[in-house]
Design a protein around this motif. Structure first.
Motif, mmCIF file in Angstrom:
data_model
loop_
_atom_site.group_PDB
_atom_site.id
_atom_site.type_symbol
_atom_site.label_atom_id
_atom_site.label_comp_id
_atom_site.label_asym_id
_atom_site.label_seq_id
_atom_site.Cartn_x
_atom_site.Cartn_y
_atom_site.Cartn_z
ATOM 1 N N CYS A 103 39.024 35.980 40.641
ATOM 2 C CA CYS A 103 39.891 34.958 41.259
ATOM 3 C C CYS A 103 39.290 33.558 41.155
ATOM 4 C CB CYS A 103 40.149 35.304 42.715
ATOM 5 S SG CYS A 103 38.711 35.087 43.804
ATOM 6 N N GLY A 104 38.013 33.457 40.798
ATOM 7 C CA GLY A 104 37.359 32.150 40.679
ATOM 8 C C GLY A 104 36.554 31.750 41.896
ATOM 9 N N LYS A 105 36.767 32.467 43.004
ATOM 10 C CA LYS A 105 36.003 32.226 44.238
ATOM 11 C C LYS A 105 35.970 30.739 44.596
ATOM 12 C CE LYS A 105 33.466 36.451 43.538
ATOM 13 N NZ LYS A 105 32.257 37.053 43.050
ATOM 14 N N ASN A 106 34.766 30.234 44.932
ATOM 15 C CA ASN A 106 34.667 28.835 45.367
ATOM 16 C C ASN A 106 34.125 27.927 44.266
ATOM 17 O OD1 ASN A 106 35.538 29.334 48.045
ATOM 18 N ND2 ASN A 106 33.547 30.252 48.475
ATOM 19 N N SER A 107 34.165 28.400 43.049
ATOM 20 C CA SER A 107 33.579 27.612 41.969
ATOM 21 C C SER A 107 34.253 26.239 41.837
ATOM 22 C CB SER A 107 33.732 28.389 40.671
ATOM 23 O OG SER A 107 33.728 27.516 39.603
ATOM 24 N N ARG A 108 33.433 25.242 41.561
ATOM 25 C CA ARG A 108 33.963 23.883 41.511
ATOM 26 C C ARG A 108 34.834 23.660 40.274
ATOM 27 N NH1 ARG A 108 29.487 19.553 41.581
ATOM 28 N NH2 ARG A 108 28.594 21.100 42.948
ATOM 29 N N ASN A 109 34.355 24.109 39.113
ATOM 30 C CA ASN A 109 35.031 23.740 37.868
ATOM 31 C C ASN A 109 35.822 24.857 37.193
ATOM 32 O OD1 ASN A 109 34.063 20.994 37.785
ATOM 33 N ND2 ASN A 109 32.041 21.887 37.401
ATOM 34 N N ASP A 132 54.602 39.760 35.850
ATOM 35 C CA ASP A 132 55.681 40.753 35.962
ATOM 36 C C ASP A 132 55.683 41.475 37.300
ATOM 37 O OD1 ASP A 132 56.487 40.178 33.369
ATOM 38 O OD2 ASP A 132 55.092 41.638 32.502
ATOM 39 N N ALA A 133 54.746 41.127 38.177
ATOM 40 C CA ALA A 133 54.609 41.862 39.442
ATOM 41 C C ALA A 133 55.426 41.213 40.553
ATOM 42 C CB ALA A 133 53.134 41.903 39.847
ATOM 43 N N ASP A 134 55.835 42.027 41.543
ATOM 44 C CA ASP A 134 56.429 41.481 42.770
ATOM 45 C C ASP A 134 55.326 40.964 43.677
ATOM 46 O OD1 ASP A 134 59.050 42.386 42.062
ATOM 47 O OD2 ASP A 134 58.438 44.413 42.651
ATOM 48 N N VAL A 135 54.172 41.631 43.612
ATOM 49 C CA VAL A 135 53.077 41.293 44.517
ATOM 50 C C VAL A 135 51.747 41.688 43.878
ATOM 51 C CG1 VAL A 135 53.234 43.530 45.732
ATOM 52 C CG2 VAL A 135 52.298 41.577 46.937
ATOM 53 N N ILE A 136 50.709 40.924 44.184
ATOM 54 C CA ILE A 136 49.349 41.273 43.766
ATOM 55 C C ILE A 136 48.708 42.054 44.911
ATOM 56 C CG2 ILE A 136 47.077 40.358 43.112
ATOM 57 C CD1 ILE A 136 48.591 37.763 42.205
ATOM 58 N N VAL A 137 48.063 43.172 44.601
ATOM 59 C CA VAL A 137 47.318 43.909 45.629
ATOM 60 C C VAL A 137 45.836 43.788 45.286
ATOM 61 C CG1 VAL A 137 46.890 46.140 46.728
ATOM 62 C CG2 VAL A 137 49.217 45.475 46.136
ATOM 63 N N VAL A 138 45.055 43.300 46.246
ATOM 64 C CA VAL A 138 43.628 43.050 46.002
ATOM 65 C C VAL A 138 42.772 44.011 46.833
ATOM 66 C CG1 VAL A 138 43.979 40.606 45.454
ATOM 67 C CG2 VAL A 138 43.477 41.272 47.810
ATOM 68 N N GLY A 139 41.524 44.161 46.387
ATOM 69 C CA GLY A 139 40.587 45.009 47.130
ATOM 70 C C GLY A 139 39.486 44.189 47.778
ATOM 71 N N CYS A 140 39.664 42.882 47.852
ATOM 72 C CA CYS A 140 38.580 41.992 48.288
ATOM 73 C C CYS A 140 39.125 40.928 49.247
ATOM 74 C CB CYS A 140 37.985 41.330 47.047
ATOM 75 S SG CYS A 140 36.876 39.965 47.413
ATOM 76 N N PRO A 141 38.541 40.753 50.411
ATOM 77 C CA PRO A 141 39.019 39.730 51.346
ATOM 78 C C PRO A 141 38.922 38.311 50.788
ATOM 79 C CG PRO A 141 37.605 41.307 52.471
ATOM 80 C CD PRO A 141 37.477 41.581 51.002
ATOM 81 N N MET A 142 37.870 38.027 50.002
ATOM 82 C CA MET A 142 37.755 36.698 49.392
ATOM 83 C C MET A 142 38.930 36.460 48.438
ATOM 84 S SD MET A 142 36.063 33.854 48.844
ATOM 85 C CE MET A 142 34.308 33.900 49.163
ATOM 86 N N CYS A 143 39.235 37.463 47.600
ATOM 87 C CA CYS A 143 40.405 37.336 46.712
ATOM 88 C C CYS A 143 41.654 37.080 47.548
ATOM 89 C CB CYS A 143 40.627 38.609 45.900
ATOM 90 S SG CYS A 143 39.365 38.976 44.685
ATOM 91 N N GLN A 144 41.817 37.829 48.638
ATOM 92 C CA GLN A 144 43.007 37.674 49.478
ATOM 93 C C GLN A 144 43.157 36.219 49.916
ATOM 94 O OE1 GLN A 144 45.521 39.629 50.284
ATOM 95 N NE2 GLN A 144 46.423 38.044 51.568
ATOM 96 N N SER A 145 42.054 35.644 50.387
ATOM 97 C CA SER A 145 42.133 34.277 50.873
ATOM 98 C C SER A 145 42.405 33.300 49.723
ATOM 99 C CB SER A 145 40.842 33.953 51.639
ATOM 100 O OG SER A 145 40.126 32.952 51.069
ATOM 101 N N LYS A 146 41.839 33.549 48.563
ATOM 102 C CA LYS A 146 42.036 32.613 47.437
ATOM 103 C C LYS A 146 43.450 32.711 46.854
ATOM 104 C CE LYS A 146 38.129 30.857 47.813
ATOM 105 N NZ LYS A 146 38.106 29.552 48.465
ATOM 106 N N TYR A 147 43.915 33.939 46.596
ATOM 107 C CA TYR A 147 45.270 34.077 46.026
ATOM 108 C C TYR A 147 46.329 33.540 46.983
ATOM 109 C CZ TYR A 147 43.848 37.321 42.233
ATOM 110 O OH TYR A 147 43.293 37.891 41.118
#
Ligand code: SF4
Ligand code: SF4
Length: 327
Positions: free
Chosen positions: A255-261, A276-291
Motif C-alpha cells: 500500500c506504500g505505508k508512510n513513505s514520502r515519495n 474490477d472489484a467491489d471492495v478491497i479486503v486487507v489483512g493489515c490494519p495499516m493497509c486498512q487505514s491507508k486504503y
C-alpha cells in the motif's frame, strides 16, 4: 547486549551483491530506496523503503529486510517514544480514532487476539470487528491481556536486545499456551522470529472454512493480505471464496505505508489492481487505514470486518471514510 543496529554485519557479510533485491524492490522501481546500496553500507539509501520484505523473499543468501530496518534505525536514531513508555503502544491511542467508541465484546479465553498498535490506536473499529466476527464463529476469544507493541517499529532499533525481546516473549507467556491470533502480519513476523508462537488471522480462518458465514450476491473482492502476510494470499483467497465472494485474481502488493515519495505510485498500482472489484479486503490494519484515506478510492475492509459483516454486524463499516456498499 547490543542493539538491532549493531547486529547487521552478519547479514551484510552473506550478501553476494547479485542485485536481485534491487530488481524486485517496488520502492526502487519508483525511484525510492536502493537495497543493494544499503547492503554495501550506504545506509542513507534506505529512505523510502516500505519494509515490504520482497527483497528478503527473493534473496537466496541473506535477509536484506533486516538490514533495511536496522539501516533506518542507524540513520534516524529515533529514541523510544514517550507514547510507548506511557502506554506500551508505539503511539498514543487517539480518542477520536474511528471506532474508538466501539467496545469490543469478547466471549471466552481460548484464543488470545493480539490486535497490534495500529489496530488499537488508529483503526480500533478493526478490533471491534474481530471480537464480533470471532464471536460469531464461536471461537471463544479474548484480547491478549496487557499486550504491548510487537517492537517492529524503527524506534525500537535503539533499544537493547534483551529489553526488546523481553517485551515480545512476555506476550507469549501471557498467552500461556493458548492460541494467539494477530490482526497484523508485521506483529506475527516479528513475534515468530523471536520464538513466540502465534499466527495471523488468515491461517486461523483458513483452518475453519466450514465455520465461515456465507455472503449472498457474489461480492467481487480484491485480496490484499499486506506485505508481511503476503505468503497467505492463497489462503485468504480460499477464505473469501468459501464466504461466497468472487476474488478478482489480482496480484497482491504494498500500500506504500508512510513513505514520502513512493506511497502514491504504490497506492495507484493497488487501486488499478482492484479496478474490477467491489471492495478491497486487507489483512493489515495499516493497509486498512491507508486504503480508506485515498480520495475517490475503492472501498476497503479488513478481513475481520468481512467476517463480522457476514454475521450481520456492520457497525465497524460505518466508521470508514469511503462507504462500503451493502452486501
Ligand atoms: S541482499 Fe541478497 S539479493 Fe540483495 S544483493 Fe545481496 S545477496 Fe543479492
Ligand atoms: S523491504 Fe521492500 S521496499 Fe525495502 S528494500 Fe526490501 S523490497 Fe525494497
Amino acid at each position: 547486549m547490543s542493539r538491532v543496529r549493531d547486529n547487521i554485519d552478519m547479514y551484510r557479510r552473506l550478501c553476494v551483491e547479485c542485485g536481485t533485491c534491487r530488481e524486485v524492490c517496488p520502492s526502487y522501481n519508483h525511484g525510492g530506496c536502493d537495497p543493494l546500496a544499503v547492503m554495501r553500507g550506504e545506509y542513507r539509501r534506505v529512505f523510502d523503503c516500505v519494509g515490504c520484505g520482497s527483497c528478503s523473499r527473493a534473496c537466496e543468501h541473506t535477509n536484506p529486510k533486516i538490514v533495511m530496518m536496522a539501516a533506518y534505525s542507524i540513520v534516524l536514531d529515533t529514541p523510544v517514544s514517550q507514547a510507548f513508555l506511557d502506554t506500551g503502544y508505539s503511539r498514543y491511542p487517539a480518542a477520536d480514532a474511528p471506532g474508538a467508541d466501539l467496545e469490543p465484546v469478547w466471549d471466552g479465553e481460548e484464543v488470545c487476539v493480539m490486535p497490534g498498535c495500529v489496530a488499537k490506536c488508529v483503526v480500533p473499529y478493526v478490533v471491534y470487528a474481530a471480537s464480533s466476527g470471532l464471536r460469531g464463529m464461536g471461537a471463544k476469544a479474548c484480547e491478549l491481556p496487557d499486550f504491548t507493541c510487537c517492537m517492529y517499529p524503527i524506534q525500537f532499533g535503539t533499544m537493547q536486545d534483551e529489553e526488546r525481546v523481553g517485551y515480545i516473549r512476555r506476550m507469549g507467556e501471557t498467552a500461556g499456551g493458548r492460541e494467539m491470533v494477530n490482526l497484523c502480519g508485521g506483529c506475527t513476523e516479528i513475534m515468530n522470529r523471536h520464538g513466540v508462537e502465534c499466527r495471523h488471522l488468515i491461517p486461523f480462518l483458513q483452518d475453519r472454512l466450514d465455520s465461515l458465514p456465507r455472503i449472498e450476491g457474489r461480492l467481487k473482492v480484491s485480496v490484499e493480505p499486506g506485505c508481511a502476510a503476503v505468503e497467505h494470499a492463497d489462503e485468504m483467497t480460499d477464505i473469501v471464496r468459501a464466504m461466497g465472494c468472487e476474488p478478482v485474481g489480482n496480484e497482491p502488493g504494498c500500500c506504500g505505508k508512510n513513505s514520502r515519495n513512493v506511497a502514491k505510485p504504490l497506492m495507484d498500482e493497488r487501486q488499478e489492481a482492484a479496478r474490477d472489484a467491489d471492495v478491497i479486503v486487507v489483512g493489515c490494519p495499516m493497509c486498512q487505514s491507508k486504503y480508506d484515506s485515498v480520495p475517490g478510492g475503492k472501498p476497503v475492509m479488513h478481513l475481520a470486518e468481512l467476517l463480522a459483516a457476514a454475521f450481520g454486524d456492520r457497525r465497524s463499516l460505518e466508521c470508514h471514510t469511503i462507504p462500503v456498499p451493502d452486501f
